[in-house]
Design an enzyme around this catalytic site. Structure first.
Site, PDB file in Angstrom:
ATOM      1  N   LYS A  44       0.841  -1.209   0.000  1.00  0.00           N
ATOM      2  CA  LYS A  44       0.000   0.000   0.000  1.00  0.00           C
ATOM      3  C   LYS A  44       0.873   1.256   0.000  1.00  0.00           C
ATOM      4  CE  LYS A  44      -1.709   1.572   4.018  1.00  0.00           C
ATOM      5  NZ  LYS A  44      -1.430   2.974   4.365  1.00  0.00           N
ATOM      6  N   ASN A  45       1.879   1.279   0.890  1.00  0.00           N
ATOM      7  CA  ASN A  45       2.648   2.508   1.084  1.00  0.00           C
ATOM      8  C   ASN A  45       3.685   2.751  -0.001  1.00  0.00           C
ATOM      9  OD1 ASN A  45       1.097   3.030   3.268  1.00  0.00           O
ATOM     10  ND2 ASN A  45       2.593   2.352   4.778  1.00  0.00           N
ATOM     11  N   CYS A 138      -4.558  12.410  12.489  1.00  0.00           N
ATOM     12  CA  CYS A 138      -5.410  11.213  12.475  1.00  0.00           C
ATOM     13  C   CYS A 138      -5.298  10.590  13.863  1.00  0.00           C
ATOM     14  CB  CYS A 138      -4.959  10.243  11.395  1.00  0.00           C
ATOM     15  SG  CYS A 138      -3.328   9.557  11.720  1.00  0.00           S
ATOM     16  N   ARG A 143       0.613  14.366  12.729  1.00  0.00           N
ATOM     17  CA  ARG A 143       1.057  14.158  11.337  1.00  0.00           C
ATOM     18  C   ARG A 143       1.402  15.481  10.639  1.00  0.00           C
ATOM     19  NH1 ARG A 143      -0.827   8.958   9.968  1.00  0.00           N
ATOM     20  NH2 ARG A 143       0.841   8.934   8.420  1.00  0.00           N
ATOM     21  N   ASP A 331       4.456   0.221  11.996  1.00  0.00           N
ATOM     22  CA  ASP A 331       3.216  -0.361  11.470  1.00  0.00           C
ATOM     23  C   ASP A 331       3.006  -1.799  11.948  1.00  0.00           C
ATOM     24  OD1 ASP A 331       3.288   1.270   8.189  1.00  0.00           O
ATOM     25  OD2 ASP A 331       2.900   2.002  10.210  1.00  0.00           O
ATOM     26  N   ARG A 423      -8.908  -0.015   4.511  1.00  0.00           N
ATOM     27  CA  ARG A 423      -8.033   0.983   3.879  1.00  0.00           C
ATOM     28  C   ARG A 423      -6.690   0.372   3.508  1.00  0.00           C
ATOM     29  NH1 ARG A 423      -6.881   5.991   7.144  1.00  0.00           N
ATOM     30  NH2 ARG A 423      -5.593   6.201   5.291  1.00  0.00           N
TER      31      ARG A 423
HETATM   32  C1  EPZ Z   1       4.452   6.711   6.325  1.00  0.00           C
HETATM   33  O1  EPZ Z   1       3.761   7.770   6.964  1.00  0.00           O
HETATM   34  C2  EPZ Z   1       3.442   5.580   6.181  1.00  0.00           C
HETATM   35  N1  EPZ Z   1       2.323   6.024   5.351  1.00  0.00           N
HETATM   36  C3  EPZ Z   1       2.926   5.162   7.554  1.00  0.00           C
HETATM   37  O2  EPZ Z   1       2.066   4.049   7.372  1.00  0.00           O
HETATM   38  C4  EPZ Z   1       4.130   4.712   8.396  1.00  0.00           C
HETATM   39  O3  EPZ Z   1       3.681   4.377   9.693  1.00  0.00           O
HETATM   40  C5  EPZ Z   1       5.148   5.848   8.470  1.00  0.00           C
HETATM   41  O4  EPZ Z   1       5.555   6.246   7.138  1.00  0.00           O
HETATM   42  C6  EPZ Z   1       6.408   5.461   9.232  1.00  0.00           C
HETATM   43  O5  EPZ Z   1       6.996   4.352   8.646  1.00  0.00           O
HETATM   44  C7  EPZ Z   1       2.472   6.062   4.004  1.00  0.00           C
HETATM   45  O6  EPZ Z   1       3.529   5.786   3.464  1.00  0.00           O
HETATM   46  C8  EPZ Z   1       1.262   6.453   3.209  1.00  0.00           C
HETATM   47  P1  EPZ Z   1       6.749   9.875   8.618  1.00  0.00           P
HETATM   48  P2  EPZ Z   1       4.463   9.236   7.051  1.00  0.00           P
HETATM   49  O7  EPZ Z   1       6.732  11.132   7.846  1.00  0.00           O
HETATM   50  O8  EPZ Z   1       5.221   9.509   5.820  1.00  0.00           O
HETATM   51  C9  EPZ Z   1       6.874  13.114  12.037  1.00  0.00           C
HETATM   52  C10 EPZ Z   1       0.131   2.764   7.733  1.00  0.00           C
HETATM   53  O9  EPZ Z   1      -0.391   2.270   8.738  1.00  0.00           O
HETATM   54  N2  EPZ Z   1       6.920  14.111  10.947  1.00  0.00           N
HETATM   55  O10 EPZ Z   1       7.936   8.971   8.542  1.00  0.00           O
HETATM   56  O11 EPZ Z   1       3.427  10.210   7.478  1.00  0.00           O
HETATM   57  C11 EPZ Z   1       5.533  12.438  12.131  1.00  0.00           C
HETATM   58  O12 EPZ Z   1       4.624  13.221  12.890  1.00  0.00           O
HETATM   59  C12 EPZ Z   1       0.682   4.168   7.767  1.00  0.00           C
HETATM   60  O13 EPZ Z   1       0.276   2.166   6.633  1.00  0.00           O
HETATM   61  C13 EPZ Z   1       7.116  15.454  11.260  1.00  0.00           C
HETATM   62  O14 EPZ Z   1       7.265  15.819  12.427  1.00  0.00           O
HETATM   63  O15 EPZ Z   1       5.478   8.991   8.266  1.00  0.00           O
HETATM   64  C14 EPZ Z   1       5.852  11.144  12.806  1.00  0.00           C
HETATM   65  O16 EPZ Z   1       5.906  11.343  14.207  1.00  0.00           O
HETATM   66  C15 EPZ Z   1       0.500   4.825   9.125  1.00  0.00           C
HETATM   67  N3  EPZ Z   1       7.144  16.377  10.256  1.00  0.00           N
HETATM   68  C16 EPZ Z   1       7.253  10.808  12.288  1.00  0.00           C
HETATM   69  O17 EPZ Z   1       7.771  12.030  11.735  1.00  0.00           O
HETATM   70  C17 EPZ Z   1       6.972  16.020   8.942  1.00  0.00           C
HETATM   71  O18 EPZ Z   1       7.015  16.905   8.055  1.00  0.00           O
HETATM   72  C18 EPZ Z   1       7.265   9.774  11.192  1.00  0.00           C
HETATM   73  O19 EPZ Z   1       6.431  10.232  10.148  1.00  0.00           O
HETATM   74  C19 EPZ Z   1       6.770  14.654   8.633  1.00  0.00           C
HETATM   75  C20 EPZ Z   1       6.752  13.719   9.651  1.00  0.00           C
END
Ligand code: EPZ
Length: 462
Positions: A44-45, A138, A143, A331, A423
């Site tokens: 998915k991701n 969410c 996020r 995840d 989803r």
């Molecule tokens: C991706 O989310 C995945 N989603 C998530 O999968 C996954 O849990 C996550 O990466 C971590 O591996 C998709 O790829 C669609 P991050 P993403 O940016 O990109 C903080 C699932 O269940 N952050 O690595 O949103 C953020 O708040 C989903 O399939 C900032 O602070 O994850 C979090 O605490 C859930 N500022 C941490 O970084 C930013 O600009 C990791 O987020 C971006 C992120």
């Protein structure tokens, strides 16, 4: 492609607006053992971000092994709204972004799919302007997208947020992003992917330091390179992207979904069943497999990207801390916690990636688990058995965790929040049932409901 536009119509059970009252639920009677083999679908991701990446290309791209999920349908809707033409063909989607005629992603669509935010980089790179609603928080956290925005500004974009919309645009004669040296304060998957995509068409070289190394990031890099992008270092902490003027069509197959695969490994472990899981790349699950082995489960690689799960006589406690890849994936935290509730001894599980991803703890306690929280650490004392109960999923992976806990629990469980599971999992209930689980999807009128592929996606070809 015949240029026939596709309208994606989300069905009546389209979830996020409807209240739980008229949502289908899962009914599980636990203690059945599983047997046979299950094949996982495309990741998915990876699929979501690769679909957004196709916006970079003014020609048709073909993306294969795309899972049939609600989120994929929603991403297709967002792309269609921008003027992209999509055509589903079995497990493939043909995407043609030649005629993007819109720089604004519709609010009502982005609010249903956070991953829609991925269109901002490609729109900026193609059109020099992008207006994308803030994806918002969410159940698992706020996020934010500050790292995405900081990186785009470093590449010369003017970005301001007004009434919840991120307005990004380029000035100057060529209205083109410039290569830049970017350091990410956190190895954000999404920020790495946004900036990588934007950099593929920028003027000059972009370096992204402290980049995310997840397999899905590598998959996106490989897709962009198939379109002619110049990207080095994918899968390491340092990405080097040399911008090109134009990308060309590509035919690309998405990697298998390591999280779906891990979920089935855990379903086998928690029900103490021998199971084969096919279409799995063990290297993408090193941390999860290592921890499963610590609990006493044997994971035996077989041919054709298949692994055999052979549980031990008793599941043993182990400690887990979620970390960016190659650390233990966030995840897999919730599904693994379900196993630890039945693992002999005390386990410590710490969630470090998201600030609010422990909602499933209360639901597992309702099923008889012994869990105490200390900040973002769960202290889990293994119990002899779980009892079936009415529980509620609040996010995608919590839903999966409750489903596999119910497989091991004594008696009947009902799981609300199926819209979250749909989803990210393609017919999880059907696949578990085919393996021998006593699991039914019950519609609000109490009828057993067949689960067609991606119930919420009916693609009408015009
Ligand atoms: C991706 O989310 C995945 N989603 C998530 O999968 C996954 O849990 C996550 O990466 C971590 O591996 C998709 O790829 C669609 P991050 P993403 O940016 O990109 C903080 C699932 O269940 N952050 O690595 O949103 C953020 O708040 C989903 O399939 C900032 O602070 O994850 C979090 O605490 C859930 N500022 C941490 O970084 C930013 O600009 C990791 O987020 C971006 C992120």
């Amino acid at each position: 492609m015949e240029g026939r536009p596709i309208t994606l119509t989300l069905g009546s059970s389209n979830s996020s607006a409807a209240s739980d009252g008229n949502q289908p639920i899962l009914k599980v009677v636990g203690r059945s053992s599983l047997q046979g083999q299950v094949t996982v679908g495309g990741a998915k991701n990876a699929a979501l971000v690769v679909m957004a990446g196709a916006l970079l290309c003014p020609e048709e791209c073909r993306i294969r092994n795309v899972p049939s999920l609600v989120d994929v349908a929603r991403m297709g809707q967002v792309l269609s709204a921008l003027g992209v033409k999509l055509e589903r063909d079995g497990d493939a989607i043909a995407i043609n972004a030649r005629d993007i005629n819109q720089s604004q992603a519709p609010y009502e669509l982005v609010s249903q799919l956070r991953a829609s935010f991925f269109v901002i980089g490609p729109l900026l790179a193609r059109l020099g302007i992008a207006k994308v609603p803030l994806p918002g928080g969410c159940a698992i956290g706020a996020r934010p997208v500050d790292l995405h925005v900081q990186g785009l500004r470093a590449m010369g974009a003017h970005v301001h947020i007004d009434h919840g919309i991120v307005h990004a645009y380029l000035t100057g004669s060529d209205r083109r992003l410039k290569g830049a040296k970017i350091y990410l304060d956190y190895p954000s998957v999404g920020a790495t992917e946004t900036l990588m995509m934007a950099a593929t068409l920028a003027d000059g070289e972009t370096i992204i330091d402290n980049a995310a190394q997840e397999p899905e990031v590598v998959d996106l890099a490989n897709f962009c390179r198939a379109m002619g992008a110049k990207i080095k270092g994918a899968g390491t902490k340092k990405l080097v992207i040399s911008g090109v003027d134009r990308l060309h069509s590509a035919d690309y197959s998405i990697i298998p979904d390591r999280i779906e695969a891990g979920t089935f490994l855990l379903a086998a472990a928690i029900t103490r069943s021998e199971l084969s899981v096919a279409s799995i790349i063990p290297d993408h699950l090193t941390a999860v497999i290592a921890k499963l082995r610590k609990t006493g489960v044997k994971i035996v690689p077989e041919e054709n990207n298949t692994v055999r799960v052979i549980p031990g006589p008793q599941s043993l406690a182990t400690d887990i801390e979620t970390l960016p890849y190659p650390g233990f994936p966030t995840d897999m935290q919730a599904p693994f916690m379900s196993l630890l509730t039945l693992s002999e001894g005390n386990s410590l599980l710490t969630e470090t990636v998201f600030e609010n991803r422990l909602h499933h703890v209360a639901e597992l306690i309702r099923m008889g688990a012994d869990i105490r929280m200390k900040g973002n650490t769960a202290v889990i004392r293994g119990v002899a058995f779980l009892s079936g109960a009415p529980v509620k999923a609040t996010d995608l992976r919590a839903g999966a965790a409750l489903a596999i806990a119910a497989l091991a629990a004594e008696g009947e469980s009902t799981i609300e929040g199926l819209q979250h599971i749909d989803r990210g999992y393609d017919r999880l209930d059907v696949k578990l049932k085919q393996l021998g689980a006593n699991i039914e999807r019950i519609d609000p009128q109490g009828e057993t409901e067949p689960t067609p592929a991606c119930k919420d996606e009916s693609i009408l070809l015009k």
